[in-house]
Design an enzyme around this catalytic site. Structure first.
Site, mmCIF file in Angstrom:
data_model
loop_
_atom_site.group_PDB
_atom_site.id
_atom_site.type_symbol
_atom_site.label_atom_id
_atom_site.label_comp_id
_atom_site.label_asym_id
_atom_site.label_seq_id
_atom_site.Cartn_x
_atom_site.Cartn_y
_atom_site.Cartn_z
ATOM 1 N N HIS A 70 0.824 -1.211 0.000
ATOM 2 C CA HIS A 70 0.000 0.000 0.000
ATOM 3 C C HIS A 70 0.861 1.265 0.000
ATOM 4 O O HIS A 70 1.140 1.840 1.048
ATOM 5 C CB HIS A 70 -0.894 -0.027 1.249
ATOM 6 C CG HIS A 70 -2.069 0.880 1.164
ATOM 7 N ND1 HIS A 70 -3.319 0.536 1.608
ATOM 8 C CD2 HIS A 70 -2.200 2.131 0.663
ATOM 9 C CE1 HIS A 70 -4.155 1.532 1.400
ATOM 10 N NE2 HIS A 70 -3.497 2.520 0.826
ATOM 11 N N HIS A 89 -10.767 -0.222 0.631
ATOM 12 C CA HIS A 89 -10.651 0.838 1.646
ATOM 13 C C HIS A 89 -12.036 0.932 2.265
ATOM 14 O O HIS A 89 -12.954 1.465 1.654
ATOM 15 C CB HIS A 89 -10.248 2.135 0.934
ATOM 16 C CG HIS A 89 -10.359 3.390 1.755
ATOM 17 N ND1 HIS A 89 -9.306 4.267 1.885
ATOM 18 C CD2 HIS A 89 -11.393 3.935 2.455
ATOM 19 C CE1 HIS A 89 -9.696 5.305 2.638
ATOM 20 N NE2 HIS A 89 -10.950 5.130 2.981
ATOM 21 N N ASP A 143 0.660 2.502 3.787
ATOM 22 C CA ASP A 143 -0.237 3.583 3.326
ATOM 23 C C ASP A 143 0.558 4.886 3.219
ATOM 24 O O ASP A 143 0.057 5.965 3.543
ATOM 25 C CB ASP A 143 -1.461 3.746 4.234
ATOM 26 C CG ASP A 143 -2.576 4.536 3.545
ATOM 27 O OD1 ASP A 143 -2.409 4.951 2.378
ATOM 28 O OD2 ASP A 143 -3.625 4.750 4.190
ATOM 29 N N GLY A 173 -3.342 11.658 5.230
ATOM 30 C CA GLY A 173 -2.241 10.782 4.837
ATOM 31 C C GLY A 173 -0.933 11.164 5.483
ATOM 32 O O GLY A 173 -0.729 12.308 5.876
ATOM 33 N N ASN A 229 -4.690 5.770 -7.162
ATOM 34 C CA ASN A 229 -5.354 7.085 -7.116
ATOM 35 C C ASN A 229 -4.422 8.177 -7.634
ATOM 36 O O ASN A 229 -4.134 9.163 -6.980
ATOM 37 C CB ASN A 229 -5.864 7.412 -5.710
ATOM 38 C CG ASN A 229 -4.767 7.489 -4.672
ATOM 39 O OD1 ASN A 229 -3.712 6.881 -4.837
ATOM 40 N ND2 ASN A 229 -5.006 8.227 -3.610
ATOM 41 N N HIS A 258 -5.740 -1.369 5.459
ATOM 42 C CA HIS A 258 -5.621 -0.561 6.681
ATOM 43 C C HIS A 258 -6.763 -0.710 7.695
ATOM 44 O O HIS A 258 -7.449 0.251 8.020
ATOM 45 C CB HIS A 258 -5.403 0.912 6.368
ATOM 46 C CG HIS A 258 -6.239 1.505 5.258
ATOM 47 N ND1 HIS A 258 -7.594 1.342 5.183
ATOM 48 C CD2 HIS A 258 -5.872 2.253 4.191
ATOM 49 C CE1 HIS A 258 -8.038 1.987 4.110
ATOM 50 N NE2 HIS A 258 -7.017 2.548 3.490
ATOM 51 N N HIS A 301 2.263 14.290 1.035
ATOM 52 C CA HIS A 301 1.547 15.511 0.645
ATOM 53 C C HIS A 301 2.513 16.679 0.770
ATOM 54 O O HIS A 301 3.240 16.784 1.760
ATOM 55 C CB HIS A 301 0.327 15.751 1.536
ATOM 56 C CG HIS A 301 -0.783 14.775 1.302
ATOM 57 N ND1 HIS A 301 -1.518 14.768 0.137
ATOM 58 C CD2 HIS A 301 -1.264 13.769 2.058
ATOM 59 C CE1 HIS A 301 -2.415 13.792 0.200
ATOM 60 N NE2 HIS A 301 -2.277 13.155 1.349
#
Lengths: 344, 430
Positions: B57, B181, B307, B326, B91, B234, B311
């Site tokens: 992930h 998710h 995960d 995130g 994504n 997750h 950013h």
């Protein structure tokens, strides 16, 4: 004679509370102890007196600049802070943005740094999201006053409410105060629960279960879902503003049902004790959480709250910016000046 | 250039032994034992030699958000964290929902320091409305499908995708993995942290644990109906763990991962109002953290995933509601799993390496037995070295680690990817 005036010393000056009582910022009531709250309230007496003078202005913060930084519209709160600043001879500038930083493409930090660059000494911050004032305080050298952050806190509102109750009753100790309505979405309720408790009052939250915060069981309050059985036993009733969005959010079936069950109607007002006080943070929704009769009742202190708001905010600004908290570190002259002007 | 990893203890699925590992010019393990010689030596004294880690992930942000991360920088961070393979989440912008984007990700990955395994969206543009061209994507080698970032809301469409995936087993050569998710958006919308005492105290609107649990419950029911393989991403709540435990006991084909942040941090961290602690699913309570650790201990949770969600700093400097969710994870996952999961060292390596490798269908080259002939995807870890986390010192283009300034024990010393030493003595070689 005000409480502060009673402390007048032989040479005619007033003993004001320790100007350092608040620390560098006022972000919330959370973490403030009883004596700090009492210091602020006591100091407020002195500023209320200034407000009653023919020329309600002292030079205590002359040369200081206060910026109101509002990401959410609130004409009343902004006017109250600006009035307080001007009575202390501070200059004011304002930044207002209804839109989020997201839609502007500018980060919150960018905005704060730009406003800081105008050389402001204090920033009064209003934002629709919790915690924003706390973040702003990390990014500026100015003193930050939280003027409402989402559904978190609105500390000057709580201070003015406490001042209003204390002004009428002398003390909050042992008072039983009901806070009624949309507690879940209310910063005013959060700050007041903390402040009323710290000052010795018992708080009852009265709301439909959907308008109470999750985890309210851990709060130092009594929770009730029916208002009528409580009315005869209250020292004060504090009505919160309800927004129409709560219906589309599925929290209540209708404004009418809410008003029927939780509004302070004329009938309910009649059941309040003779010495009970009626408070509302404004602006009111007449006929919804509070009826016209209740708002106009002699026991209503809603307009006192507005007037006291200016005095409390003067005290807060003085505590944060007065007493030599200048950027130059030039302590003495400011203190002397306050001695001359405020304590006269 | 041949090389020998000398002086370490090998731990793989077969157990632990004190042997050196010789890697040949062909990128495979040439020999194991003692008295090996080669053109170069990598010192592993005091260290563990493990099959490289596999992250199920990772958000590598390319194409589309190169300001936050690129496949190159993400893979470099992965290598520094001991990873030799990263499953890239779809994504991206545009979403990885077509063979064209899969090939772009794969081709960028070929130049990077990790093997990049593209996953693809279950639905077109991750919009949750129309099934992505799953057959075509399977033919292009995609084995994991997910709309990660959001859960697939429509139960009817989820059922159809599950059914459809079971017909693709032959074309892929193994069952297609659907990774969910779990988040019912009608319950989570408008919430930015876990709903509970902390959210009420902080005034941050919360999302209830049930937003995750309802979808875990739904998908277990649909697995029972369709026989598809569902991988739960997750997991963050005690009840989710309990439901997956039950599904496994009933023999259903489900697997699960937990992230390092969900067993090392709680919702109390949000008291700083710093959106570095904003993540979906949100940080939960002490009870949930304990349940995640139990799930890891009893095998309910198969793998630790990162995960990893970079950013750019300026978007994390927004108010809590506007900042994207995130946090970084690739460079801290091993240390945190070693010190905070409650697992012993072989189990730590299992949840980071061979179990996720098996879920991702990579066991021919990752999570391997350390023996002659195996592709040399290895990491050498020092379980005793302590280091201090610094976002600025990480390979990521972003800084959003929630562990800034924290002192951690256990560090990756070397990483070998297809025979090439890509990290030596904690430094990336390229």
């Amino acid at each position: 004679m005000s409480a502060a005036a009673e402390k007048e010393t032989s040479d005619g000056t007033l003993e004001v509370a320790d100007p350092g009582a608040l620390g560098r910022h006022l972000l919330g009531i959370d973490g403030m102890d009883r004596s700090t709250l009492e210091d602020v309230l006591e100091l407020t007496d002195a500023f209320a007196e200034i407000g009653r003078r023919p020329i309600p202005r002292v030079p205590a913060l002359r040369g200081r600049t206060l910026a109101t930084v509002f990401f959410e519209n609130s004409t009343r709160t902004r006017m109250s802070f600006e009035t307080a600043a001007r009575r202390l001879s501070a200059d004011t500038i304002s930044f207002a943005s209804g839109s989020s930083s997201l839609s502007k493409g500018e980060s919150l930090r960018d905005t704060v740094e730009v406003v800081s660059s105008y050389g402001v000494d204090a920033m009064v911050v209003r934002h629709p999201m919790a915690g924003t004032a706390h973040r702003v305080a990390e990014w500026t050298d100015a003193a930050v006053v939280n003027a409402g952050d989402g559904c978190h806190e609105h500390p000057t509102q709580a201070l003015l409410d406490c001042y209003t109750l204390r002004d009428h009753r002398g003390s909050l100790d042992g008072m039983r105060i009901a806070i009624v309505g949309d507690v879940r979405n209310s910063r005013v309720a959060r700050s007041n629960v903390l402040a009323f408790n710290a000052l010795g009052a018992e708080v009852v939250l009265v709301a439909p279960a959907t308008l109470l915060p999750p985890g309210v069981g851990g709060w130092p309050v009594v929770v009730a879902h029916e208002l009528d059985p409580l009315l005869a036993d209250l020292d004060a009733i504090y009505l919160l503003r309800i927004q129409r969005e709560r219906i589309t959010e599925g929290l209540i079936p209708s404004i009418r049902e809410f008003a029927t069950d939780f509004g302070l109607t004329a009938t309910r007002t009649a059941q309040l004790r003779e010495d009970a006080l009626i408070l509302h943070p404004g602006p009111t929704n007449p006929g919804v959480e509070i009826s016209g009769e209740a708002a106009a009742d002699p026991r209503s202190v809603i307009l006192d709250q507005v007037a006291n708001g200016v005095s409390v905010r003067m005290a807060v600004l003085f505590l944060l910016l007065g007493s030599g908290r200048s950027a130059s570190g030039d302590v003495g002259p400011v203190v002397d000046q306050v001695d001359r002007e405020v304590k006269r | 250039m041949s090389l020998v990893i000398r002086g370490g203890r090998v731990i793989d699925q077969k157990g632990e032994r004190k042997i050196d590992v010789e890697i040949g010019d062909d990128g495979r393990i040439a020999a194991v034992g003692t008295g090996l010689s080669a053109e170069a030596d990598l010192d592993a004294s005091g260290c563990i030699v493990s099959p490289g880690f596999v992250d199920l992930h990772a958000h590598l942000r390319q194409p589309g958000q190169e300001e936050a991360e690129t496949i190159e920088t993400g893979a470099r961070g992965g290598s520094l964290g001991g990873y030799t393979a990263l499953v890239a989440m779809p994504n991206t912008e545009p979403a990885t929902d077509s063979v064209a984007v899969v090939e772009q990700v794969r081709s960028l990955g070929r130049e990077s320091m990790c093997e990049i395994v593209p996953s693809a969206a279950m639905t077109v543009e991750r919009a949750g409305e129309d099934m992505a061209p799953m057959g075509e994507l399977v033919d292009a080698g995609v084995g994991i499908f997910t709309d990660d970032g959001t859960g697939l809301q429509d139960p009817r469409l989820m059922r159809r995708i599950m059914e459809y995936s079971t017909g693709l087993t032959g074309r892929l050569g193994r069952p297609v993995i659907l990774a969910q998710h779990c988040e019912v958006s009608a319950l989570s919308a408008g919430g930015f942290m876990h709903e509970g005492e902390w959210s009420s105290r902080l005034g941050i609107p919360g999302q209830p644990a049930e937003a995750e649990e309802l979808m875990v419950m739904r998908d277990i029911a649909l697995v029972r109906l369709t026989g598809a393989h569902m991988h739960f991403q997750h997991l963050s709540t005690a009840s989710s763990v309990a439901m997956v435990r039950g599904a496994k006991a009933a023999g259903l084909p489900v697997t699960a991962e937990a992230t390092t942040h969900h067993f090392t941090l709680t919702d109390a961290a949000c008291a700083s109002y710093d959106p570095v602690f904003k993540v979906h699913p949100p940080l939960r309570t002490d009870e949930d953290v304990a349940a995640i650790k139990e799930g890891l201990a009893d095998g309910t949770i198969d793998a630790v995933a990162t995960d990893h969600a970079p950013h750019a700093p300026h978007v994390k400097e927004r108010p809590f509601d506007e900042a994207p969710p995130g946090m970084l994870g690739l460079e801290t996952a091993f240390s945190l799993t070693l010190t905070e999961s409650g697992l012993d060292l072989p189990e730590v390596l299992a949840v980071l390496s061979w179990r996720p490798a098996a879920i991702a269908g990579l066991t021919d080259r990752h999570g391997i037995f350390v023996e002659p002939g195996a592709p040399a995807n290895l990491c050498v870890i020092d379980p005793d070295e302590t280091w201090t986390v610094s976002g600025a010192a990480m390979a990521s283009r972003s800084l959003n680690t929630p562990y800034e300034g924290r002192s951690l024990r256990g560090r990756v010393r070397h990483t070998i990817r297809a025979g090439e030493p890509v990290v030596v003595d904690g430094e990336a070689c390229r």
